[in-house]
Scaffold this active site. Sequence first.
Site, short mmCIF file in Angstrom:
data_model
loop_
_atom_site.label_atom_id
_atom_site.label_comp_id
_atom_site.label_asym_id
_atom_site.label_seq_id
_atom_site.Cartn_x
_atom_site.Cartn_y
_atom_site.Cartn_z
N HIS A 71 0.84 -1.19 0.00
CA HIS A 71 0.00 0.00 0.00
C HIS A 71 0.89 1.24 0.00
O HIS A 71 2.08 1.17 0.25
CB HIS A 71 -0.84 0.06 1.28
N ASP A 105 -3.04 2.46 -5.07
CA ASP A 105 -1.74 2.35 -4.41
C ASP A 105 -1.10 0.96 -4.53
O ASP A 105 -1.82 -0.01 -4.68
CB ASP A 105 -1.88 2.75 -2.93
N GLU A 149 2.39 -0.73 4.46
CA GLU A 149 2.17 0.63 3.96
C GLU A 149 3.52 1.29 3.73
O GLU A 149 4.41 1.21 4.59
CB GLU A 149 1.39 1.47 4.96
N HIS A 167 -2.34 -3.10 -3.57
CA HIS A 167 -3.73 -2.83 -3.21
C HIS A 167 -4.54 -2.54 -4.47
O HIS A 167 -5.70 -2.95 -4.58
CB HIS A 167 -3.76 -1.64 -2.24
#
Length: 193
Positions: free
Chosen positions: A35, A172, A123, A162
């Site tokens: 992400h 993303d 992330e 993602h």
Amino acid sequence: MNQENRAGQWSRARQVASPNQDARPHGEVSLLLLHAISLPPGQFSGDAIEALFTNRLDPNEHPFFAEIDHLRVSAHLLIRRDGECIQFVDSDQRAWHAGRSYWWDSALNAWRSKLNDFSVGIELEGDDCTPFTKAQYTSLVDAVGWLMARYPALTPQRITSHAKVAPLRKTDPGPAFDWAYFRQRLSQAAFKQ
């Protein structure tokens, strides 16, 4: 077995517990979702991402924060622009990062939903437009190496974005993420081991 392997906590990450997690229903970890996040959008640094993942985001601090204050989300790991890694959820637990998503599992020859049940979410602090840093790729490769050693079902072919699992909702980590460079670095790291 050392403490790191028992706990699902990466020793190289700063630990910040998120309440947005629960038990994996089957204990399976066989997918890695990448992400990207920046809060406010397009801005880097600060503690807004950490605040979001720990339900402490101040909706009065920025207009965008008021729009997302209701969200209860998390990721297993966050990799900051300088390469610092923060772990919010033990990798053996279920983080709330994938949302409504679907993935074609070629090993099962079937579409799968409820991806949070069997995936790890990482992330990267970034957005669709800004190139990610070398420090981020280095930390990402190290984190993925740790995860792949811990979960044998997690292979390079089971790493995706993602955007690929939620194409109508998400973009993303976006076009600024260099997949070829990441896969080359991951391959080089595996070869050295």
